[in-house]
Enzyme design. Structure first.
Site, PDB file in Angstrom:
ATOM      1  N   LYS A   8      -8.216  14.003   4.610  1.00 43.05           N
ATOM      2  CA  LYS A   8      -7.332  12.836   4.593  1.00 43.05           C
ATOM      3  C   LYS A   8      -6.313  13.009   5.714  1.00 43.05           C
ATOM      4  O   LYS A   8      -6.267  14.065   6.349  1.00 43.05           O
ATOM      5  CB  LYS A   8      -6.608  12.730   3.247  1.00 43.05           C
ATOM      6  CG  LYS A   8      -5.970  14.044   2.792  1.00 43.05           C
ATOM      7  CD  LYS A   8      -5.360  13.956   1.404  1.00 43.05           C
ATOM      8  CE  LYS A   8      -6.357  14.028   0.283  1.00 43.05           C
ATOM      9  NZ  LYS A   8      -6.479  12.808  -0.494  1.00 43.05           N
ATOM     10  N   LYS A  64     -14.545   8.403  -3.669  1.00 41.41           N
ATOM     11  CA  LYS A  64     -15.796   8.708  -2.971  1.00 41.41           C
ATOM     12  C   LYS A  64     -16.310  10.087  -3.379  1.00 41.41           C
ATOM     13  O   LYS A  64     -17.512  10.284  -3.613  1.00 41.41           O
ATOM     14  CB  LYS A  64     -15.573   8.668  -1.453  1.00 41.41           C
ATOM     15  CG  LYS A  64     -15.235   7.279  -0.944  1.00 41.41           C
ATOM     16  CD  LYS A  64     -14.578   7.268   0.442  1.00 41.41           C
ATOM     17  CE  LYS A  64     -13.895   5.919   0.663  1.00 41.41           C
ATOM     18  NZ  LYS A  64     -12.937   5.920   1.778  1.00 41.41           N
ATOM     19  N   THR A  92      -8.528   6.650  -1.975  1.00 40.23           N
ATOM     20  CA  THR A  92      -9.882   6.136  -2.147  1.00 40.23           C
ATOM     21  C   THR A  92     -10.878   7.259  -1.877  1.00 40.23           C
ATOM     22  O   THR A  92     -12.005   7.231  -2.392  1.00 40.23           O
ATOM     23  CB  THR A  92     -10.162   4.946  -1.199  1.00 40.23           C
ATOM     24  OG1 THR A  92      -9.658   5.274   0.093  1.00 40.23           O
ATOM     25  CG2 THR A  92      -9.498   3.679  -1.697  1.00 40.23           C
ATOM     26  N   HIS A 144       0.798  -1.233   0.000  1.00 43.39           N
ATOM     27  CA  HIS A 144       0.000   0.000   0.000  1.00 43.39           C
ATOM     28  C   HIS A 144       0.825   1.275   0.000  1.00 43.39           C
ATOM     29  O   HIS A 144       0.252   2.360   0.151  1.00 43.39           O
ATOM     30  CB  HIS A 144      -0.910   0.056   1.227  1.00 43.39           C
ATOM     31  CG  HIS A 144      -2.005  -0.961   1.221  1.00 43.39           C
ATOM     32  ND1 HIS A 144      -3.238  -0.721   0.680  1.00 43.39           N
ATOM     33  CD2 HIS A 144      -2.034  -2.223   1.670  1.00 43.39           C
ATOM     34  CE1 HIS A 144      -4.002  -1.787   0.824  1.00 43.39           C
ATOM     35  NE2 HIS A 144      -3.288  -2.726   1.413  1.00 43.39           N
TER      36      HIS A 144
HETATM   37  C1  NBG Z   1      -2.597   3.772   1.889  1.00 42.79           C
HETATM   38  C2  NBG Z   1      -2.193   4.678   0.738  1.00 42.79           C
HETATM   39  C3  NBG Z   1      -3.410   5.138  -0.037  1.00 42.79           C
HETATM   40  C4  NBG Z   1      -4.244   3.940  -0.441  1.00 42.79           C
HETATM   41  C5  NBG Z   1      -4.564   3.103   0.781  1.00 42.79           C
HETATM   42  C6  NBG Z   1      -5.341   1.865   0.439  1.00 42.79           C
HETATM   43  C7  NBG Z   1      -1.213   3.044   3.763  1.00 42.79           C
HETATM   44  C8  NBG Z   1       0.054   2.421   4.199  1.00 42.79           C
HETATM   45  N1  NBG Z   1      -1.393   3.221   2.462  1.00 42.79           N
HETATM   46  O1  NBG Z   1      -3.007   5.855  -1.172  1.00 42.79           O
HETATM   47  O2  NBG Z   1      -1.480   5.776   1.230  1.00 42.79           O
HETATM   48  O3  NBG Z   1      -5.427   4.351  -1.060  1.00 42.79           O
HETATM   49  O4  NBG Z   1      -3.386   2.695   1.417  1.00 42.79           O
HETATM   50  O5  NBG Z   1      -4.671   1.102  -0.499  1.00 42.79           O
HETATM   51  O6  NBG Z   1      -2.049   3.385   4.579  1.00 42.79           O
END
Ligand code: NBG
Length: 834
Positions: free
Chosen positions: A569, A681, A677, A378
């Protein structure tokens, strides 16, 4: 519903709103009785003395009862039909509130509203009493929650495994503009959704020694003798899918001391000492992500990871053996998904179970492990790529350390055999990092232990192949695959934005409830005046509701007709809230300099938490609040610009902000946001995106079309190129008078008269160490923002873009994402819904 085109023809271009059906009277009275029964027999109250919270509990129990029957059926079906089971291991599940999620998926929202009304209770008020379960930090945890809901919707036999933290993510208050952290207490009044399973518990060992025994046939066996045991106790929450056709289980582990009390010590008067073992054991599930900056914090984190990985594996192995008796068939019946590297120790633990405990020979055990496990990455951020000091692992998990060494030795042998003898290549793919004291790289362990490794957007996956896993990609060219993230439309559209949902269903038909691609049917209406008016009316209503929340929580009055420009965020330098703040200041200066220009009234809305130990991020929050104070207090602006920082961002607050947003800020430094994400949304709810070519923004742009999104800034390659020339931005600043002025204002204390030097360090970072390219992208961003304002003034063009965003976001449903995981990674058949 007939075809919208026919309907449109019949009604002169625009479908009539359909009448809402009153809920079935029998259903309503059954629910009312169920609530009263639960109030009496489970809560132990009568309607006269019941508090709101008592009613809330009774309503949850009545709702849960409806889920349980289907739950039992789903569980029984998994035993009878034996579908492959998916286990989603995640240290985070950011579930938020569940009541409306459950009601909505059961199709009972209206009936329950009527039932509670008949009892003199307001369901929407009860909704707010539910604590927001924040067992996660951000995107990764929320993705896990959306995926759980989609797996249930697609009738995949899945279990989520995680930790039942007593305290989730901290509660954020803004005091004097500064973030303050307070412990969160979601379990203070119990949790009516969960079932405690004290009988489902597993011993989790730590420390101790490894015994080596040679049997008569010469085979060497290892037995780990831990010195300490903690018990993992299961708590189950049913996860109900859309239309309640299938229910899965989220099983969260809570730590319990195997010895609750040292009686001898207690009797000798040492009360604290008598309970210290209990405190130490239970610390494991006490809080989400303790600070890992101290050695003690780091050890606790590793203990958490092993605790939940081991409990989950013991549980799934027991279930598999009960059903199939043979661990060699594990990959035929089980798929384990590691959500990031946090559960990566599962690779070594599964090997230990297979090899040490079940006597399966090493090669076979490795084949089983690799065929069962897969891993999602991620992030590319180096600080988030976990690695553990060898001495720590050796002390806490001595047998696992041996297993990891052996896995690594065999892996490096095969690397050399494949012709890669270059020492640098070999060390780059080793599980052990030799440079900064020896450390175990959990990402590498997860990679070699998995048959598939996936990134979470097309760009991110490409970058994985080019950067952190470049050499691995050479070794295993088929292993890295892309699975672009998705979101559940049930929560993020149907529940969060019922007004818009109704309009979409009126126009595109009820198909939108089951098939997100049906949203494209609204495209022909994007230019329709009546449709645009409806969109505008719904958005306005949502903005009025948000304005009320803003007034309550920030004591700032905002105009619902202004453009709501939203950045929500986690606060991090790479997400560049700073860029947004700089633009806000530039706009403020321009409005004052040209008071009679035709400005678009705008509300800048920020929300998000910073890690408690992340000093710069907390300073950025303070700056946003300082700017808000100055701007909101300036009468010369006549309310044209407002800035608000909504405290304590969480899932529930997101559900209020997203339907009210006009503009979605997705402005990370290109190459740094794995996917995002929130971007999905917001676009689904008709906000237009201003963003960089980063993460899933790239794919959103491809789908909504260039004219309906505002892309700006350096691309990933350009960022790399600019960084290669250093991160001093003096030249950029000299070339941009607006930027220079903004930085001067911040640095000289215009927004911090009480402490003029407060932001000097921040300005210094931006000027000379701008790793995140804020200054490099500033002019492009400013220009794009002015184009947003121009687009906004053309109301019909704006609503057309908004409609097309909603219409074209169907692909970002988490059902699509889960469908891809099921097919390409898990090899699990998926029932497609009609
Ligand atoms: C996060 C990313 C996001 C991504 C989400 C879900 C972590 C380590 N990573 O960009 O920063 O949408 O994971 O995949 O939280």
């Amino acid at each position: 519903m007939t075809n919208p085109h026919e309907l449109a023809a019949a009604t002169g271009g625009w479908p009539e709103r359909r009448k809402e059906h009153a809920p079935d009277a029998g259903e309503v009275s059954a629910l009312r009785e169920a609530i009263l029964r639960r109030l009496t027999y489970s809560v132990g109250k009568n309607p006269i003395s019941a508090s709101e919270y008592d009613w809330y509990q009774a309503v949850v129990y009545a709702t849960r009862d409806r889920i349980v029957d289907q739950w039992m059926e789903s569980a029984a079906a998994a035993y009878v039909h034996g579908p492959k089971r998916v286990y989603y291991l995640s240290l985070e599940f950011l579930i938020g509130r569940l009541l409306f999620d459950a009601l909505n998926n059961l199709g009972l929202t209206d009936a329950m509203r009527a039932a509670t009304k008949g009892l003199g209770v307001d369901l929407d008020r009860l909704r707010t009493l539910e604590p927001d379960a924040a067992l996660g930090n951000g995107g990764l945890g929320r993705l896990a929650a959306c995926f759980m809901e989609s797996m249930a919707t697609l009738s995949i036999a899945a279990h989520g495994y995680g930790i039942r933290y007593d305290h989730g993510l901290f509660r954020q208050a803004i005091k004097d503009g500064w973030q303050q952290e307070y412990p969160e207490d979601w379990l203070a009044f119990g949790n009516p959704w969960e079932f405690k399973r004290p009988e489902v518990n597993y011993p989790i060992g730590f420390g101790g020694t490894v015994e080596e025994n040679t049997s008569l046939d010469g085979a060497v066996r290892h037995t780990w003798k831990p010195i300490e045991f903690v018990e993992a106790v299961a708590y189950d929450t049913p996860v109900v899918g859309w239309r309640a056709t299938h229910v899965n289980t989220l099983r969260l582990w809570s730590a319990r001391a195997s010895e609750p009390l040292l009686l001898d010590a207690f009797n000798a008067g040492d009360y604290v000492g008598a309970m210290s073992g209990k405190a130490r054991a239970e610390a494991i599930s006490k809080v989400l992500y303790p600070s890992d900056e101290t050695p003690a914090g780091q050890e606790l984190r590793l203990r958490q990871e092993y605790f939940f990985a081991s409990a989950s594996l013991q549980d799934l192995v027991r279930r598999h053996l009960k059903q199939y008796q043979d661990l060699r068939t594990l990959p035929d019946h089980v798929a384990i998904q590691l959500n990031d590297t946090h559960p990566a120790i599962a690779v070594a633990e599964l090997m230990r179970i297979l090899f040490d405990q079940h006597g399966i020979e090493w090669e076979e055990a490795w084949r089983i492990t690799n065929a069962t496990i897969s891993y999602t990455n991620h992030t590319l951020l180096p600080e988030a790529l976990e690695s553990w000091p060898v001495p720590l692992l050796e002390r806490l998990l001595p047998r696992h350390m041996q297993i990891i060494y052996l896995i690594n030795a065999l892996h490096l042998d095969s690397v050399r055999k494949a012709g890669h003898t270059d020492a640098q290549f070999v060390s780059s793919v080793s599980v052990i990092e030799e440079h900064s004291g020896r450390r175990v790289r959990m990402g590498h362990l997860a990679f070699i232990g998995s048959h598939k490794v996936n990134g979470v957007s097309a760009l991110h996956t490409e970058l994985l192949k080019q950067t952190v896993f470049r050499d691995f990609d050479t070794l295993y060219p088929e292993r890295i695959v892309n699975k672009t993230n998705g979101i559940t439309f049930r929560r993020w559209l149907f529940e969060a934005n019922p007004g818009l949902t109704r309009l979409l269903a009126d126009v595109a038909g009820d198909a939108i409830y089951d098939d997100p691609s049906a949203l494209t049917r609204i495209e022909p209406y994007a230019d329709d005046k009546a449709f645009q008016d409806s969109l505008a009316a719904i958005k306005r209503q949502n903005k009025v509701a948000l304005a009320k929340i803003i007034l309550e929580r920030c004591k700032v009055k905002v105009d619902p007709d202004a453009l709501f420009d939203v950045q929500i965020k986690r606060v991090h330098e790479y997400k560049r809230q700073l860029l947004n703040i700089l633009e806000t200041i530039a706009l403020y200066d321009a409005m004052r300099a040209h008071p009679h220009a035709e400005w678009v009234p705008c509300v800048k809305i920020f929300a998000g938490k910073a890690a408690a130990s992340y000093h710069t991020a907390k300073l950025i929050i303070k700056l946003a609040n300082d700017v808000a104070r100055v701007v909101n207090g300036d009468p010369t602006l006549r309310g044209l610009l407002k800035v608000v920082y909504l405290p304590n961002y969480n899932v529930s607050l997101a559900e209020s902000i997203i339907p009210a947003a006009d503009l979605s800020e997705q402005i990370s430094t290109a190459g740094m946001e794995a996917s995002g994400t929130g971007n999905m949304k917001l676009a689904l709810n008709g906000a237009l995106t201003i963003g960089t070519l980063d993460g899933a923004n790239v794919e959103i742009k491809e789908r909504v079309g260039d004219e309906n999104i505002f892309i700006f800034g350096l691309t990933t390659e350009q960022v790399a190129e600019r960084r290669s020339r250093g991160v001093d931005m003096s030249a950029e600043i000299a070339a941009s008078p607006v930027l220079g002025e903004v930085l001067d204002a911040i640095g000289s204390g215009v927004f911090s008269p009480d402490d003029p030097a407060r932001y000097r360090g921040l300005v210094d970072i931006l000027t000379h160490h701008d790793h995140f390219m804020v200054c490099a992208d500033f002019d492009a961003y400013l220009k794009r923002q002015r184009e947003v304002a121009t687009h906004w003034r053309n109301r019909s063009a704006w609503w057309r873009s908004s409609a097309l965003n909603t219409a074209r976001m169907g692909w970002f449903s988490s059902d699509r994402a889960i469908g891809e995981y099921a097919e390409d990674i898990w090899q699990v058949p998926v029932e497609t819904k009609a």
